[in-house]
Design an enzyme around this catalytic site. Structure first.
Site, mmCIF file in Angstrom:
data_model
loop_
_atom_site.group_PDB
_atom_site.id
_atom_site.type_symbol
_atom_site.label_atom_id
_atom_site.label_comp_id
_atom_site.label_asym_id
_atom_site.label_seq_id
_atom_site.Cartn_x
_atom_site.Cartn_y
_atom_site.Cartn_z
ATOM 1 N N SER A 1 0.809 -1.222 0.000
ATOM 2 C CA SER A 1 0.000 0.000 0.000
ATOM 3 C C SER A 1 0.841 1.270 0.000
ATOM 4 O O SER A 1 0.317 2.350 -0.283
ATOM 5 C CB SER A 1 -0.940 0.018 1.215
ATOM 6 N N HIS B 1 1.338 4.120 6.915
ATOM 7 C CA HIS B 1 0.785 4.995 5.879
ATOM 8 C C HIS B 1 1.286 6.421 6.092
ATOM 9 O O HIS B 1 1.930 6.725 7.105
ATOM 10 C CB HIS B 1 -0.746 4.958 5.876
ATOM 11 N N ASP C 1 -7.782 6.465 4.717
ATOM 12 C CA ASP C 1 -7.856 5.291 5.589
ATOM 13 C C ASP C 1 -9.096 5.239 6.475
ATOM 14 O O ASP C 1 -9.162 4.399 7.378
ATOM 15 C CB ASP C 1 -6.612 5.234 6.486
#
Length: 224
Positions: free
Chosen positions: A100, A139, A166
């Site tokens: 990701s 992230h 998210d």
């Protein structure tokens, strides 16, 4: 003419025999490496078993080697605790488990975290935890929202390789992350080294085999 023909035939036969010998030699050379590995492993295992039996008969040496093994485990634990204290993070080293964050970080990269810095901003790569989820997420901070009191900061994150933020990953009803949800900011990386950890998580048996082998080698190692 017949003798000449016989000579030619014999020379051809000799050439064919030479070719067969060369083929056999090449086949032997090809088979040799494949046979060497099991033989080497078998020899190494037999040697370790012999050393272990020999060590078992010497109780004093066995106790000394067990103390060495305990010191190694204790030292590793102290190093980990030291990193936690210096970085103020409960997980100072993490492994990227998904794609990701590509291309910035690849699956299997190891990240070093620092949570000693209070302020984090847009663009920082952070590792955060979600309630009722055991595995933290790596992230990037997409938005920072400061409440009217000027002290409470809320964060919104997103994976570089994801199309949306998210909020779908957060706990039900949660729209923002709090500062206490952050385990640390990524300050360093080692490429692909964490693939070993991923393999051990995917195949737990390998973890026990590896730990057992390391302990066996420590026990049977000889002091110089």
């Amino acid at each position: 003419r017949a003798s000449e023909a016989d000579n030619v035939d014999s020379e051809d036969n000799d050439d064919n025999d030479d070719d067969d010998d060369n083929n056999n030699n090449s086949n032997a050379k090809k088979e040799k490496p494949s046979n060497m590995l099991p033989a080497m492993l078998s020899e190494m295992i037999d040697k370790q078993v012999f050393e272990l039996k020999k060590l078992w008969q010497n109780k004093r040496q066995l106790l000394f080697q067990l103390l060495n093994l305990g010191m190694i485990v204790f030292s590793a634990l102290m190093i980990w605790k030291g990193l936690m204290f210096m970085t103020k993070s409960e997980s100072p080293v993490v492994v990227v488990l998904s794609g990701s964050m590509e291309p910035a970080f690849q699956r299997g990269d190891i990240l070093f975290l620092n949570n000693a810095v209070e302020k984090v901003g847009v663009g920082d790569v952070v590792v955060f935890k979600i309630k009722d989820r055991d595995i933290p997420i790596v992230h990037r901070i997409l938005k920072v929202h400061t409440k009217p009191d000027g002290e409470t900061v809320e964060l919104l994150t997103k994976g570089d390789n994801n199309r949306v933020d998210d909020r779908g990953l957060y706990a039900p009803g949660q729209m923002w992350l709090q500062r206490e949800d952050i385990l640390g900011k990524a300050v360093g990386t080692l490429r692909y080294v964490g693939m070993v950890t991923i393999a051990l998580n995917d195949y737990p048996v390998l973890k026990y085999v590896l730990v057992g082998m390391m302990g066996l080698f420590v026990l049977t190692s000889k002091e110089g």
